[in-house]
Scaffold this active site. Structure first.
Site, PDB file in Angstrom:
ATOM      1  N   THR A 289       0.777  -1.280  -0.008  1.00 21.96           N
ATOM      2  CA  THR A 289      -0.144  -0.134   0.069  1.00 21.96           C
ATOM      3  C   THR A 289       0.903   1.267  -0.070  1.00 21.96           C
TER       4      THR A 289
ATOM      5  N   ALA B 122      -1.392  -3.977   8.441  1.00 22.35           N
ATOM      6  CA  ALA B 122      -2.590  -3.350   8.841  1.00 22.35           C
ATOM      7  C   ALA B 122      -2.535  -1.773   8.189  1.00 22.35           C
TER       8      ALA B 122
ATOM      9  N   THR C 178      -1.691  -2.706  19.516  1.00 19.45           N
ATOM     10  CA  THR C 178      -1.256  -1.185  19.752  1.00 19.45           C
ATOM     11  C   THR C 178      -1.949  -1.121  21.225  1.00 19.45           C
ATOM     12  N   ASP C 179      -1.272  -0.259  21.865  1.00 16.72           N
ATOM     13  CA  ASP C 179      -1.774   0.265  23.122  1.00 16.72           C
ATOM     14  C   ASP C 179      -3.057   1.188  23.141  1.00 16.72           C
ATOM     15  N   GLU C 180      -3.460   1.430  21.711  1.00 18.28           N
ATOM     16  CA  GLU C 180      -4.643   2.372  21.573  1.00 18.28           C
ATOM     17  C   GLU C 180      -6.075   1.498  21.768  1.00 18.28           C
TER      18      GLU C 180
ATOM     19  N   TYR D 107      -9.349   3.537  13.757  1.00 21.64           N
ATOM     20  CA  TYR D 107      -8.297   2.687  13.545  1.00 21.64           C
ATOM     21  C   TYR D 107      -8.081   1.552  15.000  1.00 21.64           C
ATOM     22  N   SER D 108      -8.299   2.451  16.140  1.00 24.40           N
ATOM     23  CA  SER D 108      -8.193   1.233  17.297  1.00 24.40           C
ATOM     24  C   SER D 108      -9.159   0.488  17.403  1.00 24.40           C
TER      25      SER D 108
ATOM     26  N   LYS E 184      -8.264  -2.326  15.307  1.00 22.59           N
ATOM     27  CA  LYS E 184      -7.166  -3.263  15.864  1.00 22.59           C
ATOM     28  C   LYS E 184      -7.922  -4.015  17.250  1.00 22.59           C
TER      29      LYS E 184
ATOM     30  N   LEU F 231       4.206  11.476  13.554  1.00 20.87           N
ATOM     31  CA  LEU F 231       4.379  12.656  14.155  1.00 20.87           C
ATOM     32  C   LEU F 231       6.017  12.996  13.988  1.00 20.87           C
TER      33      LEU F 231
ATOM     34  N   TYR G  42      -1.181  19.280  16.775  1.00 19.01           N
ATOM     35  CA  TYR G  42      -2.627  19.291  17.149  1.00 19.01           C
ATOM     36  C   TYR G  42      -3.095  19.859  18.659  1.00 19.01           C
TER      37      TYR G  42
ATOM     38  N   ARG H  32       2.130  10.420  24.594  1.00 12.03           N
ATOM     39  CA  ARG H  32       2.390   9.241  24.168  1.00 12.03           C
ATOM     40  C   ARG H  32       3.607   8.476  24.569  1.00 12.03           C
TER      41      ARG H  32
ATOM     42  N   ARG I  55      -6.901  16.801  16.344  1.00 16.76           N
ATOM     43  CA  ARG I  55      -7.586  15.511  15.575  1.00 16.76           C
ATOM     44  C   ARG I  55      -8.818  15.140  16.554  1.00 16.76           C
TER      45      ARG I  55
HETATM   46  P1  NAD Z   1       2.903   0.772   8.228  1.00 17.52           P
HETATM   47  O1  NAD Z   1       1.900   1.475   8.052  1.00 17.52           O
HETATM   48  O2  NAD Z   1       4.246   1.309   8.386  1.00 17.52           O
HETATM   49  O3  NAD Z   1       3.096  -0.785   7.607  1.00 17.52           O
HETATM   50  C1  NAD Z   1       2.103  -1.494   7.430  1.00 17.52           C
HETATM   51  C2  NAD Z   1       2.247  -2.529   6.159  1.00 17.52           C
HETATM   52  O4  NAD Z   1       1.281  -3.604   6.044  1.00 17.52           O
HETATM   53  C3  NAD Z   1       2.649  -1.934   4.756  1.00 17.52           C
HETATM   54  O5  NAD Z   1       3.600  -2.538   4.207  1.00 17.52           O
HETATM   55  C4  NAD Z   1       1.422  -2.252   4.093  1.00 17.52           C
HETATM   56  O6  NAD Z   1       1.762  -2.267   2.590  1.00 17.52           O
HETATM   57  C5  NAD Z   1       1.095  -3.402   4.782  1.00 17.52           C
HETATM   58  N1  NAD Z   1      -0.300  -3.849   4.060  1.00 17.52           N
HETATM   59  C6  NAD Z   1      -1.207  -2.957   4.617  1.00 17.52           C
HETATM   60  N2  NAD Z   1      -2.436  -3.475   4.118  1.00 17.52           N
HETATM   61  C7  NAD Z   1      -2.227  -4.870   3.764  1.00 17.52           C
HETATM   62  C8  NAD Z   1      -3.063  -5.710   3.278  1.00 17.52           C
HETATM   63  N3  NAD Z   1      -4.317  -5.913   3.118  1.00 17.52           N
HETATM   64  N4  NAD Z   1      -2.257  -7.126   2.906  1.00 17.52           N
HETATM   65  C9  NAD Z   1      -1.163  -7.122   3.105  1.00 17.52           C
HETATM   66  N5  NAD Z   1      -0.273  -6.029   3.284  1.00 17.52           N
HETATM   67  C10 NAD Z   1      -0.977  -4.860   3.660  1.00 17.52           C
HETATM   68  O7  NAD Z   1       2.807   0.161   9.803  1.00 17.52           O
HETATM   69  P2  NAD Z   1       3.607  -0.135  11.077  1.00 17.52           P
HETATM   70  O8  NAD Z   1       3.817   1.090  11.816  1.00 17.52           O
HETATM   71  O9  NAD Z   1       5.047  -0.892  10.718  1.00 17.52           O
HETATM   72  O10 NAD Z   1       2.671  -1.188  12.209  1.00 17.52           O
HETATM   73  C11 NAD Z   1       2.845  -2.540  11.815  1.00 17.52           C
HETATM   74  C12 NAD Z   1       1.882  -3.183  12.883  1.00 17.52           C
HETATM   75  O11 NAD Z   1       2.269  -2.757  14.265  1.00 17.52           O
HETATM   76  C13 NAD Z   1       0.435  -2.798  12.851  1.00 17.52           C
HETATM   77  O12 NAD Z   1      -0.458  -3.864  13.009  1.00 17.52           O
HETATM   78  C14 NAD Z   1       0.109  -1.723  13.828  1.00 17.52           C
HETATM   79  O13 NAD Z   1      -1.154  -1.656  14.061  1.00 17.52           O
HETATM   80  C15 NAD Z   1       1.011  -2.352  14.821  1.00 17.52           C
HETATM   81  N6  NAD Z   1       1.822  -1.113  15.947  1.00 17.52           N
HETATM   82  C16 NAD Z   1       2.213  -0.077  15.235  1.00 17.52           C
HETATM   83  C17 NAD Z   1       2.733   1.008  16.189  1.00 17.52           C
HETATM   84  C18 NAD Z   1       3.533   2.261  15.684  1.00 17.52           C
HETATM   85  O14 NAD Z   1       3.958   3.085  16.396  1.00 17.52           O
HETATM   86  N7  NAD Z   1       3.767   2.199  14.228  1.00 17.52           N
HETATM   87  C19 NAD Z   1       2.652   0.927  17.515  1.00 17.52           C
HETATM   88  C20 NAD Z   1       1.946  -0.453  18.068  1.00 17.52           C
HETATM   89  C21 NAD Z   1       1.457  -1.287  17.352  1.00 17.52           C
HETATM   90  O1  DAU Z   2       0.110   4.081  20.236  1.00 17.09           O
HETATM   91  C1  DAU Z   2       0.508   3.360  19.241  1.00 17.09           C
HETATM   92  C2  DAU Z   2      -0.117   3.721  17.853  1.00 17.09           C
HETATM   93  O2  DAU Z   2       0.800   4.860  17.770  1.00 17.09           O
HETATM   94  C3  DAU Z   2       0.121   2.868  16.804  1.00 17.09           C
HETATM   95  O3  DAU Z   2      -0.816   1.939  17.026  1.00 17.09           O
HETATM   96  C4  DAU Z   2      -0.338   3.713  15.382  1.00 17.09           C
HETATM   97  O4  DAU Z   2      -0.285   2.782  14.351  1.00 17.09           O
HETATM   98  C5  DAU Z   2       0.854   4.727  15.172  1.00 17.09           C
HETATM   99  O5  DAU Z   2       0.247   5.572  14.302  1.00 17.09           O
HETATM  100  C6  DAU Z   2       0.916   5.528  16.430  1.00 17.09           C
HETATM  101  O6  DAU Z   2      -0.556   6.281  16.703  1.00 17.09           O
HETATM  102  P1  DAU Z   2      -0.627   8.140  17.279  1.00 17.09           P
HETATM  103  O7  DAU Z   2      -1.811   8.718  16.409  1.00 17.09           O
HETATM  104  O8  DAU Z   2      -0.233   7.900  18.634  1.00 17.09           O
HETATM  105  O9  DAU Z   2       0.626   8.492  16.276  1.00 17.09           O
HETATM  106  P2  DAU Z   2       1.112   9.911  15.391  1.00 17.09           P
HETATM  107  O10 DAU Z   2       2.285   9.778  15.055  1.00 17.09           O
HETATM  108  O11 DAU Z   2       0.069   9.915  14.359  1.00 17.09           O
HETATM  109  O12 DAU Z   2       0.745  10.865  16.335  1.00 17.09           O
HETATM  110  C7  DAU Z   2       1.576  11.188  17.622  1.00 17.09           C
HETATM  111  C8  DAU Z   2       0.965  12.102  18.399  1.00 17.09           C
HETATM  112  O13 DAU Z   2       1.249  13.547  17.796  1.00 17.09           O
HETATM  113  C9  DAU Z   2      -0.564  12.319  18.744  1.00 17.09           C
HETATM  114  O14 DAU Z   2      -1.006  12.643  19.893  1.00 17.09           O
HETATM  115  C10 DAU Z   2      -1.024  12.916  17.321  1.00 17.09           C
HETATM  116  C11 DAU Z   2       0.070  14.029  17.167  1.00 17.09           C
HETATM  117  N1  DAU Z   2       0.150  14.653  16.114  1.00 17.09           N
HETATM  118  C12 DAU Z   2       0.339  13.774  15.083  1.00 17.09           C
HETATM  119  C13 DAU Z   2       0.596  14.305  13.661  1.00 17.09           C
HETATM  120  C14 DAU Z   2       0.835  13.332  12.606  1.00 17.09           C
HETATM  121  C15 DAU Z   2       0.550  16.021  15.953  1.00 17.09           C
HETATM  122  O15 DAU Z   2       0.376  16.896  16.988  1.00 17.09           O
HETATM  123  N2  DAU Z   2       0.434  16.637  14.585  1.00 17.09           N
HETATM  124  C16 DAU Z   2       0.645  15.855  13.542  1.00 17.09           C
HETATM  125  O16 DAU Z   2       0.837  16.266  12.440  1.00 17.09           O
END
Ligand code: NAD
Ligand code: DAU
Length: 358
Positions: free
Chosen positions: A37, A84, A135-137, A161-162, A165, A201, A218, A225, A291
């Site tokens: 994606t 995801a 995720t913790d969310e 999203y949450s 999940k 972020l 935001y 976090r 947000r």
């Molecule tokens: P990301 O968005 O960077 O990557 C997601 C990957 O999944 C991409 O490579 C995308 O191509 C693939 N994908 C999406 N839809 C798909 C589908 N239908 N079939 C096959 N592949 C698909 O995500 P990330 O940040 O690496 O997160 C990975 C996992 O960890 C997720 O399940 C997310 O919920 C969880 N997670 C993320 C965080 C965080 O802070 N990023 C924290 C806690 C948990």
């Molecule tokens: O807590 C785990 C989660 O963390 C994962 O499950 C999600 O996949 C991952 O995207 C992340 O979610 P958040 O919404 O916490 O992450 P994000 O980086 O989008 O935002 C972090 C914080 O910063 C949140 O409080 C929103 C704020 N923010 C984010 C963006 C993108 C801003 O203030 N400005 C911004 O432009």
């Protein structure tokens, strides 16, 4: 663990995990199923060892025939499920695909694994393992005096999203209790580090600062976090794969809980130090409309994984932030490539223009 199916391995955490696992365990082979994606990219996998232990398959986790074929062809004994839709802001603007991938995709994987491992008994009772990355969310939002999230905190998801999940977590547990599918789950806090798509972020702030663009905070920026360096997350998952108790959930977190605004200030301070500009980068900080449904605070109680599996984060936040900023500065070609392929400019227009910044 010999033949591992990693889903979402071209994304941020999945690609870091594949690199980690290949280094950690010389006997493991990995099939990486990823739909590529906007968030996934082959650029994230460019530096893997070319020893044939990693096979990439472009495809969707909702494709039952494909998943079934892969389990059989590669004799998969372990699934580590990352794939995801992951960005909360995108889930607000377009929730459908979150339900499709996060709920239906997880269900498809579980059901195919049940069929192959349990009904067909592909490994004649030998250990197989489905690990779900969450995720913790799912636990909701904490007030200042609330206890940290533990594994027994009731689910209270607040964004599409949450919620998706949370639904996937419930399906994973249902497959354990109903069918005896050997599962584990990890619920982790916010990751940061190399290869994170610059919609989130930390990379967004680094790159906007370098391009003298506004740093959109935001609301009041006092949301909290719990930040974890991505390699620490990979190690936590690996510990659970090795020694985690089946049917159990383990919380993973960084024990770092800054206000968003302070974290962004720290990034600006470091950039001021290593790339001084005429004005401090913090002059770019711009408060923008919040947000919708923005969770106020997350904090993880990691005592279970610490006590049972001896895991604790190794990176402190300041060191991890510096390392991450350095990585983005050293990898601007990667940034340009993934921004173009992932259509980041369109997303910035969609999400930020209505907030008054571009
Ligand atoms: P990301 O968005 O960077 O990557 C997601 C990957 O999944 C991409 O490579 C995308 O191509 C693939 N994908 C999406 N839809 C798909 C589908 N239908 N079939 C096959 N592949 C698909 O995500 P990330 O940040 O690496 O997160 C990975 C996992 O960890 C997720 O399940 C997310 O919920 C969880 N997670 C993320 C965080 C965080 O802070 N990023 C924290 C806690 C948990
Ligand atoms: O807590 C785990 C989660 O963390 C994962 O499950 C999600 O996949 C991952 O995207 C992340 O979610 P958040 O919404 O916490 O992450 P994000 O980086 O989008 O935002 C972090 C914080 O910063 C949140 O409080 C929103 C704020 N923010 C984010 C963006 C993108 C801003 O203030 N400005 C911004 O432009």
């Amino acid at each position: 663990m010999q033949n591992v199916l990693v889903t979402g391995g071209a994304g941020f955490i999945g690609s870091n995990f594949i690199r980690y696992l290949l280094n950690q365990d010389p006997d493991v082979s990995i099939v990486n199923l990823d739909a590529l994606t906007y968030a996934g990219s082959m650029e994230n996998l460019g530096d893997l060892p070319g020893d044939g232990r990693h096979t990439f398959v472009q495809g969707n986790i909702c494709n039952r025939e494909l998943v079934s074929e892969l389990l059989e062809k590669y004799q998969v004994d372990t699934i580590v499920h990352f794939a995801a839709e992951t960005h909360v802001d995108r889930s607000i603007l377009g929730p459908d695909v979150f339900v499709q991938t996060n709920v239906m995709g997880t269900f498809t994987l579980l059901d195919v694994a049940r069929q192959f491992w349990l009904e067909m008994d592909a490994f004649s009772g030998q250990r197989v393992h489905f690990h779900h990355v969450s995720t913790d969310e799912v636990y909701g939002s904490l007030s200042p005096d609330d206890d940290d999230f533990s594994e027994t905190t009731p689910y209270d998801p607040r964004s599409p999203y949450s919620a998706s999940k949370a639904a996937s977590d419930h399906f994973v547990r249902a497959y354990y209790h109903t069918y005896g599918l050997p599962v584990t789950l990890t619920n982790c806090s916010n990751n940061y580090g190399p290869y994170q798509f610059p919609e989130k972020l930390i990379p967004l702030m680094i790159l906007n600062a370098l391009n003298s663009k506004p740093l959109p905070i935001y609301g009041d920026g006092k949301q909290i976090r719990d930040w974890l360096y991505v390699i620490d997350h990979c190690e936590g998952i690996y510990r659970v794969l090795q020694n985690g108790r089946l049917g159990e959930t383990y919380n993973i977190g960084g024990e770092n809980q800054p206000f968003n605004i302070d974290l962004v200030q720290e990034i600006c301070d470091y950039l001021d130090e290593i790339r001084p500009a005429s004005d401090s980068y913090s002059s770019l900080i711009t408060h923008v409309p919040d947000r919708p449904g923005h969770d106020r605070r997350y904090a993880m109680d990691i005592s279970k994984i610490n006590t049972e599996l001896g895991w604790a984060p190794r990176y402190d936040l300041s060191a991890g932030i510096r390392k991450t900023v350095d990585w983005y500065l050293d990898n601007l070609d990667w940034v340009v490539a993934v921004m173009e392929r992932g259509g980041l400019d369109d997303w910035i227009n969609e999400n930020y223009a209505k907030r008054g910044v571009k």
